[in-house]
Design a protein around this motif. Structure first.
Motif, PDB file in Angstrom:
ATOM      1  N   ARG A 137      56.141  25.917  94.281  1.00 55.02           N
ATOM      2  CA  ARG A 137      54.950  26.039  93.433  1.00 55.02           C
ATOM      3  C   ARG A 137      55.164  25.305  92.103  1.00 55.02           C
ATOM      4  NH1 ARG A 137      52.252  32.028  94.361  1.00 55.02           N
ATOM      5  NH2 ARG A 137      52.029  31.848  96.633  1.00 55.02           N
ATOM      6  N   ASN A 138      55.194  26.039  90.982  1.00 55.03           N
ATOM      7  CA  ASN A 138      55.328  25.383  89.677  1.00 55.03           C
ATOM      8  C   ASN A 138      56.780  25.211  89.246  1.00 55.03           C
ATOM      9  OD1 ASN A 138      52.626  25.601  89.817  1.00 55.03           O
ATOM     10  ND2 ASN A 138      52.317  26.612  87.859  1.00 55.03           N
ATOM     11  N   THR A 139      57.711  25.612  90.081  1.00 54.40           N
ATOM     12  CA  THR A 139      59.137  25.475  89.773  1.00 54.40           C
ATOM     13  C   THR A 139      59.734  24.388  90.652  1.00 54.40           C
ATOM     14  OG1 THR A 139      59.247  27.823  89.232  1.00 54.40           O
ATOM     15  CG2 THR A 139      61.329  26.705  89.610  1.00 54.40           C
ATOM     16  N   ALA A 140      60.658  23.604  90.068  1.00 52.36           N
ATOM     17  CA  ALA A 140      61.312  22.536  90.836  1.00 52.36           C
ATOM     18  C   ALA A 140      62.744  22.388  90.363  1.00 52.36           C
ATOM     19  CB  ALA A 140      60.559  21.224  90.663  1.00 52.36           C
ATOM     20  N   PHE A 141      63.596  21.925  91.258  1.00 48.04           N
ATOM     21  CA  PHE A 141      64.991  21.630  90.934  1.00 48.04           C
ATOM     22  C   PHE A 141      65.137  20.109  90.819  1.00 48.04           C
ATOM     23  CE2 PHE A 141      65.234  25.852  92.703  1.00 48.04           C
ATOM     24  CZ  PHE A 141      66.193  26.472  91.920  1.00 48.04           C
ATOM     25  N   ILE A 142      65.604  19.659  89.650  1.00 49.10           N
ATOM     26  CA  ILE A 142      65.690  18.234  89.332  1.00 49.10           C
ATOM     27  C   ILE A 142      67.152  17.815  89.344  1.00 49.10           C
ATOM     28  CG2 ILE A 142      64.932  16.433  87.727  1.00 49.10           C
ATOM     29  CD1 ILE A 142      62.646  18.152  88.794  1.00 49.10           C
ATOM     30  N   THR A 143      67.418  16.630  89.876  1.00 50.13           N
ATOM     31  CA  THR A 143      68.775  16.081  89.894  1.00 50.13           C
ATOM     32  C   THR A 143      68.752  14.628  89.430  1.00 50.13           C
ATOM     33  OG1 THR A 143      70.728  15.756  91.260  1.00 50.13           O
ATOM     34  CG2 THR A 143      68.623  15.298  92.291  1.00 50.13           C
ATOM     35  N   GLY A 144      69.911  14.157  88.978  1.00 50.32           N
ATOM     36  CA  GLY A 144      70.048  12.757  88.566  1.00 50.32           C
ATOM     37  C   GLY A 144      69.796  12.487  87.106  1.00 50.32           C
ATOM     38  N   MET A 145      69.353  13.497  86.341  1.00 53.90           N
ATOM     39  CA  MET A 145      69.059  13.282  84.924  1.00 53.90           C
ATOM     40  C   MET A 145      70.296  13.493  84.058  1.00 53.90           C
ATOM     41  SD  MET A 145      65.996  14.976  82.617  1.00 53.90           S
ATOM     42  CE  MET A 145      64.690  14.334  83.634  1.00 53.90           C
ATOM     43  N   PHE A 146      71.135  14.492  84.406  1.00 44.31           N
ATOM     44  CA  PHE A 146      72.346  14.799  83.634  1.00 44.31           C
ATOM     45  C   PHE A 146      73.566  14.744  84.555  1.00 44.31           C
ATOM     46  CE2 PHE A 146      68.848  17.269  81.657  1.00 44.31           C
ATOM     47  CZ  PHE A 146      68.803  16.603  80.447  1.00 44.31           C
ATOM     48  N   ASN A 147      74.747  14.694  83.924  1.00 44.46           N
ATOM     49  CA  ASN A 147      75.993  14.581  84.683  1.00 44.46           C
ATOM     50  C   ASN A 147      76.775  15.882  84.772  1.00 44.46           C
ATOM     51  OD1 ASN A 147      75.661  11.785  85.138  1.00 44.46           O
ATOM     52  ND2 ASN A 147      76.417  11.345  83.092  1.00 44.46           N
ATOM     53  N   SER A 148      76.467  16.849  83.916  1.00 43.71           N
ATOM     54  CA  SER A 148      77.228  18.105  83.934  1.00 43.71           C
ATOM     55  C   SER A 148      76.342  19.235  83.437  1.00 43.71           C
ATOM     56  CB  SER A 148      78.477  17.987  83.051  1.00 43.71           C
ATOM     57  OG  SER A 148      78.117  17.786  81.708  1.00 43.71           O
ATOM     58  N   ALA A 149      76.817  20.455  83.679  1.00 41.34           N
ATOM     59  CA  ALA A 149      76.073  21.638  83.221  1.00 41.34           C
ATOM     60  C   ALA A 149      76.081  21.736  81.701  1.00 41.34           C
ATOM     61  CB  ALA A 149      76.694  22.895  83.828  1.00 41.34           C
ATOM     62  N   LEU A 150      77.126  21.171  81.058  1.00 39.24           N
ATOM     63  CA  LEU A 150      77.193  21.189  79.588  1.00 39.24           C
ATOM     64  C   LEU A 150      76.063  20.360  78.984  1.00 39.24           C
ATOM     65  CD1 LEU A 150      78.885  22.122  77.128  1.00 39.24           C
ATOM     66  CD2 LEU A 150      80.138  19.968  77.305  1.00 39.24           C
ATOM     67  N   GLU A 151      75.765  19.218  79.594  1.00 37.19           N
ATOM     68  CA  GLU A 151      74.655  18.393  79.105  1.00 37.19           C
ATOM     69  C   GLU A 151      73.326  19.114  79.278  1.00 37.19           C
ATOM     70  OE1 GLU A 151      74.618  14.520  80.791  1.00 37.19           O
ATOM     71  OE2 GLU A 151      76.655  14.032  80.148  1.00 37.19           O
ATOM     72  N   VAL A 152      73.173  19.824  80.393  1.00 30.83           N
ATOM     73  CA  VAL A 152      71.923  20.566  80.632  1.00 30.83           C
ATOM     74  C   VAL A 152      71.750  21.649  79.577  1.00 30.83           C
ATOM     75  CG1 VAL A 152      70.653  21.978  82.284  1.00 30.83           C
ATOM     76  CG2 VAL A 152      72.048  20.084  83.093  1.00 30.83           C
ATOM     77  N   SER A 153      72.857  22.335  79.217  1.00 30.94           N
ATOM     78  CA  SER A 153      72.770  23.416  78.226  1.00 30.94           C
ATOM     79  C   SER A 153      72.324  22.892  76.864  1.00 30.94           C
ATOM     80  CB  SER A 153      74.117  24.130  78.105  1.00 30.94           C
ATOM     81  OG  SER A 153      75.109  23.238  77.632  1.00 30.94           O
ATOM     82  N   ARG A 154      72.668  21.652  76.552  1.00 29.83           N
ATOM     83  CA  ARG A 154      72.237  21.068  75.271  1.00 29.83           C
ATOM     84  C   ARG A 154      70.737  20.788  75.257  1.00 29.83           C
ATOM     85  NH1 ARG A 154      75.371  16.343  72.414  1.00 29.83           N
ATOM     86  NH2 ARG A 154      73.787  16.923  70.905  1.00 29.83           N
ATOM     87  N   PHE A 155      70.156  20.538  76.445  1.00 25.24           N
ATOM     88  CA  PHE A 155      68.742  20.170  76.529  1.00 25.24           C
ATOM     89  C   PHE A 155      67.872  21.312  77.037  1.00 25.24           C
ATOM     90  CE2 PHE A 155      70.663  16.028  76.242  1.00 25.24           C
ATOM     91  CZ  PHE A 155      69.714  15.254  75.613  1.00 25.24           C
ATOM     92  N   GLU A 156      68.380  22.535  77.042  1.00 25.11           N
ATOM     93  CA  GLU A 156      67.562  23.678  77.487  1.00 25.11           C
ATOM     94  C   GLU A 156      66.357  23.848  76.556  1.00 25.11           C
ATOM     95  OE1 GLU A 156      69.704  27.281  77.945  1.00 25.11           O
ATOM     96  OE2 GLU A 156      70.930  26.569  79.609  1.00 25.11           O
ATOM     97  N   GLY A 157      65.187  23.986  77.161  1.00 26.06           N
ATOM     98  CA  GLY A 157      63.958  24.125  76.382  1.00 26.06           C
ATOM     99  C   GLY A 157      63.295  22.806  76.041  1.00 26.06           C
ATOM    100  N   ALA A 158      63.926  21.669  76.374  1.00 27.48           N
ATOM    101  CA  ALA A 158      63.334  20.365  76.070  1.00 27.48           C
ATOM    102  C   ALA A 158      62.147  20.101  76.989  1.00 27.48           C
ATOM    103  CB  ALA A 158      64.380  19.267  76.230  1.00 27.48           C
TER     104      ALA A 158
END
Length: 312
Positions: A137-158
């Motif tokens: 539905r309105n939720t999706a899992f995205i790949t290929g944008m970041f290289n690690s979970a640490l990078e994702v944590s920096r962009f949470e809420g973006a």
């Protein structure tokens, strides 16, 4: 030399310091070519002449200084360079080449000193691109944008966005799939073929290069002073071919035509709709019906009238 008089003067303690200068800068209208960022220029400010590498930028509405690769054609921009500090409102002349018989106008640009500082923040655009792997539905899992979970944590809420214009937000990193995968929510359900991108800004490193022009102290004059050459001039002198990145070459975009399912309206809902909103699914009539196929037998009077009309 009697034909080369020299004026000897002194400098105040403030003018002996070296740092970054931001100025309002404009390419001279008589100079044929536009100026490229990070190409060395000889600046004449007050009694001083020195070579430095300017970084061009423009100011956005929110005060952000955005990086420019070239100077605008008929507009001012901002130039930031490293060199001796000068008081604000001091005039600036910029020359591209000191030596050589160059046809055309020598003064490349003019400007005015605006402010002095130890550093100036200049940023340029960076687009992070990813693709959806799973869609619920309105939720999706995205790949290929970041290289690690640490990078994702920096962009949470973006905020993120698809090419079709559906906006979304980065939630949390996902343990499944490639490292750097994350869960995101969107305003509407996205498609598997959608490309998701995140617009970010990365800082531009300013070059610390300062080379005073000491041509009056050399035996050969201007030819005796050694200056930094721009990359284009070095490629011409050494016959080096221009580097072409295969990723930067434009390629023809081939997209398969997408077929969408027909709109299905339940019969109960269709019965309650006004006539203007009801679907009109009348089948097209064949071009040749009974009227076109039937034989027409004319009497003598009708034949005379038909012949008369054909003669007109």
């Amino acid at each position: 030399k009697p034909e080369l008089p020299l004026v000897i003067g002194g400098l105040t303690p403030q003018e002996t310091k070296v740092g970054y200068t931001r100025c309002r800068f404009k390419k001279h209208r008589w100079h044929k070519k536009i100026l490229k960022c990070n190409d060395p220029l000889v600046f004449s400010i007050g009694w001083r002449r020195f070579q430095s590498i300017p970084t061009f930028s423009t100011e956005d509405v929110n005060g952000r200084h955005r990086y420019l690769k070239y100077t605008p054609q008929h507009m001012h921009c901002f130039a930031t360079f490293y060199g001796p500090l000068s008081p604000p409102n001091t005039g600036i002349l910029a020359i591209q080449h000191m030596t050589g018989n160059i046809a055309g106008f020598r003064i490349a640009a003019t400007g005015v000193v605006l402010e002095l500082n130890a550093s100036f923040p200049i940023v340029k655009k960076l687009k992070l691109v990813g693709t959806p792997t799973k869609i619920y539905r309105n939720t999706a899992f995205i790949t290929g944008m970041f290289n690690s979970a640490l990078e994702v944590s920096r962009f949470e809420g973006a905020s993120i966005r698809t090419v079709s214009g559906i906006r979304g937000q980065i939630k949390k990193s996902s343990k499944e799939g490639q490292p750097g995968s994350f869960r995101a929510t969107f305003e509407d359900k996205i498609l598997k073929s959608d490309i998701v991108f995140c617009r970010t800004w990365m800082p531009v490193e300013l070059k610390q290069y300062f080379n005073p022009v000491t041509s009056h102290l050399m035996d050969g004059g201007v030819n005796g002073w050694r200056a930094m050459k721009p990359k284009a001039q070095l490629q011409i002198e050494t016959n080096t071919p221009i580097e072409v990145k295969p990723d930067s070459i434009y390629k023809p975009i081939e997209r398969p035509e997408r077929t969408f399912n027909k709109l299905f309206i339940p019969k109960k809902l269709e019965a309650n709709l006004p006539y203007a909103s009801k679907p009109k699914n009348d089948k097209k009539k064949k071009s040749k019906g009974y009227v076109a196929k039937r034989a027409v037998v004319m009497d003598s009077k009708e034949k005379k009238k038909y012949a008369f009309l054909q003669a007109l």
